[in-house]
Design a protein around this motif. Sequence first.
Motif, PDB file in Angstrom:
ATOM      1  N   LEU A 210       0.832  -1.212   0.000  1.00 45.44           N
ATOM      2  CA  LEU A 210       0.000   0.000   0.000  1.00 45.44           C
ATOM      3  C   LEU A 210       0.864   1.258   0.000  1.00 45.44           C
ATOM      4  N   LEU A 211       1.910   1.282   0.809  1.00 42.34           N
ATOM      5  CA  LEU A 211       2.819   2.429   0.852  1.00 42.34           C
ATOM      6  C   LEU A 211       3.428   2.698  -0.511  1.00 42.34           C
ATOM      7  N   SER A 212       3.881   1.641  -1.160  1.00 43.00           N
ATOM      8  CA  SER A 212       4.506   1.787  -2.476  1.00 43.00           C
ATOM      9  C   SER A 212       3.498   2.256  -3.515  1.00 43.00           C
ATOM     10  N   ALA A 213       2.291   1.694  -3.470  1.00 41.53           N
ATOM     11  CA  ALA A 213       1.278   2.025  -4.474  1.00 41.53           C
ATOM     12  C   ALA A 213       0.810   3.471  -4.350  1.00 41.53           C
ATOM     13  N   VAL A 214       0.629   3.935  -3.123  1.00 39.00           N
ATOM     14  CA  VAL A 214       0.184   5.320  -2.924  1.00 39.00           C
ATOM     15  C   VAL A 214       1.210   6.306  -3.473  1.00 39.00           C
ATOM     16  N   ASN A 215       2.482   5.956  -3.353  1.00 40.93           N
ATOM     17  CA  ASN A 215       3.542   6.831  -3.856  1.00 40.93           C
ATOM     18  C   ASN A 215       3.610   6.885  -5.377  1.00 40.93           C
ATOM     19  N   THR A 216       2.826   6.030  -6.070  1.00 38.79           N
ATOM     20  CA  THR A 216       2.800   6.076  -7.541  1.00 38.79           C
ATOM     21  C   THR A 216       1.785   7.082  -8.064  1.00 38.79           C
ATOM     22  N   ILE A 217       0.948   7.632  -7.162  1.00 41.93           N
ATOM     23  CA  ILE A 217      -0.036   8.629  -7.608  1.00 41.93           C
ATOM     24  C   ILE A 217       0.702   9.883  -8.050  1.00 41.93           C
ATOM     25  N   ARG A 218       0.483  10.289  -9.275  1.00 45.66           N
ATOM     26  CA  ARG A 218       1.166  11.458  -9.827  1.00 45.66           C
ATOM     27  C   ARG A 218       0.168  12.617  -9.907  1.00 45.66           C
TER      28      ARG A 218
ATOM     29  N   SER B 273      -0.265  17.079  -1.839  1.00 44.33           N
ATOM     30  CA  SER B 273       0.579  16.181  -1.058  1.00 44.33           C
ATOM     31  C   SER B 273      -0.274  15.042  -0.502  1.00 44.33           C
ATOM     32  N   ILE B 274       0.329  13.856  -0.406  1.00 45.21           N
ATOM     33  CA  ILE B 274      -0.332  12.673   0.157  1.00 45.21           C
ATOM     34  C   ILE B 274       0.635  12.083   1.173  1.00 45.21           C
ATOM     35  N   THR B 275       0.264  12.098   2.443  1.00 45.48           N
ATOM     36  CA  THR B 275       1.195  11.722   3.505  1.00 45.48           C
ATOM     37  C   THR B 275       0.567  10.712   4.457  1.00 45.48           C
ATOM     38  N   PHE B 276       1.256   9.590   4.670  1.00 48.49           N
ATOM     39  CA  PHE B 276       0.825   8.672   5.725  1.00 48.49           C
ATOM     40  C   PHE B 276       1.161   9.305   7.077  1.00 48.49           C
ATOM     41  N   THR B 277       0.176   9.391   7.953  1.00 49.42           N
ATOM     42  CA  THR B 277       0.386   9.989   9.268  1.00 49.42           C
ATOM     43  C   THR B 277       0.236   8.984  10.410  1.00 49.42           C
ATOM     44  N   ARG B 278      -0.189   7.767  10.077  1.00 50.61           N
ATOM     45  CA  ARG B 278      -0.280   6.732  11.112  1.00 50.61           C
ATOM     46  C   ARG B 278      -0.226   5.348  10.470  1.00 50.61           C
ATOM     47  N   ILE B 279       0.578   4.482  11.039  1.00 52.09           N
ATOM     48  CA  ILE B 279       0.623   3.072  10.661  1.00 52.09           C
ATOM     49  C   ILE B 279       0.774   2.275  11.952  1.00 52.09           C
ATOM     50  N   SER B 280      -0.083   1.306  12.155  1.00 50.09           N
ATOM     51  CA  SER B 280      -0.015   0.505  13.372  1.00 50.09           C
ATOM     52  C   SER B 280      -0.389  -0.935  13.064  1.00 50.09           C
ATOM     53  N   ALA B 281       0.473  -1.879  13.476  1.00 45.81           N
ATOM     54  CA  ALA B 281       0.211  -3.307  13.275  1.00 45.81           C
ATOM     55  C   ALA B 281       0.949  -4.099  14.341  1.00 45.81           C
ATOM     56  N   GLY B 282       0.451  -5.267  14.635  1.00 47.77           N
ATOM     57  CA  GLY B 282       1.110  -6.111  15.629  1.00 47.77           C
ATOM     58  C   GLY B 282       0.874  -5.590  17.030  1.00 47.77           C
ATOM     59  N   GLY B 283       1.851  -5.884  17.897  1.00 49.80           N
ATOM     60  CA  GLY B 283       1.722  -5.466  19.285  1.00 49.80           C
ATOM     61  C   GLY B 283       1.611  -6.628  20.238  1.00 49.80           C
TER      62      GLY B 283
ATOM     63  N   ARG C 281      -9.639  13.760  -7.428  1.00 52.32           N
ATOM     64  CA  ARG C 281      -9.030  12.756  -8.304  1.00 52.32           C
ATOM     65  C   ARG C 281      -8.100  11.841  -7.513  1.00 52.32           C
ATOM     66  N   VAL C 282      -7.332  12.432  -6.588  1.00 53.30           N
ATOM     67  CA  VAL C 282      -6.429  11.641  -5.747  1.00 53.30           C
ATOM     68  C   VAL C 282      -7.219  10.649  -4.898  1.00 53.30           C
ATOM     69  N   ILE C 283      -8.315  11.099  -4.303  1.00 54.95           N
ATOM     70  CA  ILE C 283      -9.126  10.213  -3.470  1.00 54.95           C
ATOM     71  C   ILE C 283      -9.715   9.078  -4.296  1.00 54.95           C
ATOM     72  N   SER C 284     -10.127   9.383  -5.528  1.00 58.67           N
ATOM     73  CA  SER C 284     -10.633   8.338  -6.415  1.00 58.67           C
ATOM     74  C   SER C 284      -9.550   7.311  -6.731  1.00 58.67           C
ATOM     75  N   ASN C 285      -8.315   7.766  -6.970  1.00 61.00           N
ATOM     76  CA  ASN C 285      -7.196   6.853  -7.202  1.00 61.00           C
ATOM     77  C   ASN C 285      -6.912   5.984  -5.981  1.00 61.00           C
ATOM     78  N   LEU C 286      -7.029   6.591  -4.794  1.00 64.51           N
ATOM     79  CA  LEU C 286      -6.802   5.836  -3.569  1.00 64.51           C
ATOM     80  C   LEU C 286      -7.802   4.691  -3.438  1.00 64.51           C
ATOM     81  N   ASP C 287      -9.032   4.944  -3.793  1.00 65.53           N
ATOM     82  CA  ASP C 287     -10.056   3.898  -3.710  1.00 65.53           C
ATOM     83  C   ASP C 287      -9.667   2.690  -4.562  1.00 65.53           C
ATOM     84  N   SER C 288      -9.184   2.962  -5.772  1.00 62.30           N
ATOM     85  CA  SER C 288      -8.749   1.873  -6.651  1.00 62.30           C
ATOM     86  C   SER C 288      -7.541   1.139  -6.067  1.00 62.30           C
ATOM     87  N   ILE C 289      -6.596   1.889  -5.507  1.00 60.65           N
ATOM     88  CA  ILE C 289      -5.393   1.295  -4.920  1.00 60.65           C
ATOM     89  C   ILE C 289      -5.760   0.397  -3.736  1.00 60.65           C
TER      90      ILE C 289
END
Length: 376
Positions: A204-212, A220-230, A256-264
């Motif tokens: 997901l991180l890699s795919a989001v960075n392909t949005i041009r 700008s598109i920025t991840f502000t939180r990632i949480s897994a495990g624990g 347009r960016v939000i629409s691309n995110l939905d597909s990703i």
Amino acid sequence: MNKADCNKLDQYIRNVQEDLHRIPEPAFKEEQTASYIARELKRMGYFVKTGIAGTGVTATMPGKKNYPCVAVRADMDCITHEDGGKITYRHSCGHDAHSSIALGIAKHFSENREAITGSIVFIFQPAEEIMQGAKAMTDEGVLKDVDVLIGYHLRTEEECPMGSMAPALMHSATTIVSGEIKGKTAHGGRPHHGVNVIDVMATLLSAVNTIRSNPQSGTSITFTRISAGGGSLNVIPGSATFALDIRSRDNEELNRVISNLDSIFQNCAAMHDAKITYSIEGAVPAPRYSGRLIEEARESIEAVLGKGKAIPPIVTPGGEDFHYYTALSDVEAVYLGIGANVSPGLHDPAMTFEKKSLVDAVQVVSHLMGQLMKQK
């Protein structure tokens, strides 16, 4: 405004700001703030409505004629901070100052009613910080009969020198997305039995960075939180959460960016046999200003503060829910930047500003309102 009146008004505004600063309240819980504001406005002779969209307040005063109707909007809520595991409330975005300025303007016109040649409205709104207040107030009909809407915000020295003002703040449209990934928990030694959400997150991180996005749009598109495990370190995690901050000066580009995110999201989930769900936690549109009002604001700044004290419009990546007023209605609007030497910065728990900026703003906005009310 003569010097004696200016000094008297300056002291009033400072006192109000100090009072409001002592009672910071978060979004939709501004009960003491709203009560204080309503009490002051009633003393001045305004027709006051309270309880709008929860804690919102409006005040109106007719002039020699009803048209044009010029409104001022001020926000009331504070910032919620986390400090050493403890939640604290502080006016670190200057909303106490914004409400004080509006009350100062209201006081000026209440004492100079002959200057009200149209009609005036004051809108004190809740919940700007969670991007819901302006929409809620608009839905309650506070812009009914309003022709022109004026907003403003304190700025840092870098953006706007003390003693100067900007005739417009060019904010970005902002959307906050939160999401959840569902995989399948498994033993670390048997990865083929599970769906590792960390692998999904990596894709997901890699795919989001392909949005041009269009570089001219300031997107700008920025991840502000990632949480897994624990849990145990030999367990493949089966669930994760994430958040994204998306900004753009162009509403269409942001959509347009939000629409691309939905597909990703859908494609990443299908690739890993996982499930990704998401929701929009908050969003504000980009500005839709009146060019006429920007020029009127520039002229008022220079008329009050002096030639050269109106700096060019400020472009900022910050968002502002004020822009729901123009997105949801046909009202003409402008939003000024106030040179206040904000330090060390907005939303900083230790935020301070120069109090002299308050009376400067009152005089400029009052002048602007006076000029606009004279127009047909």
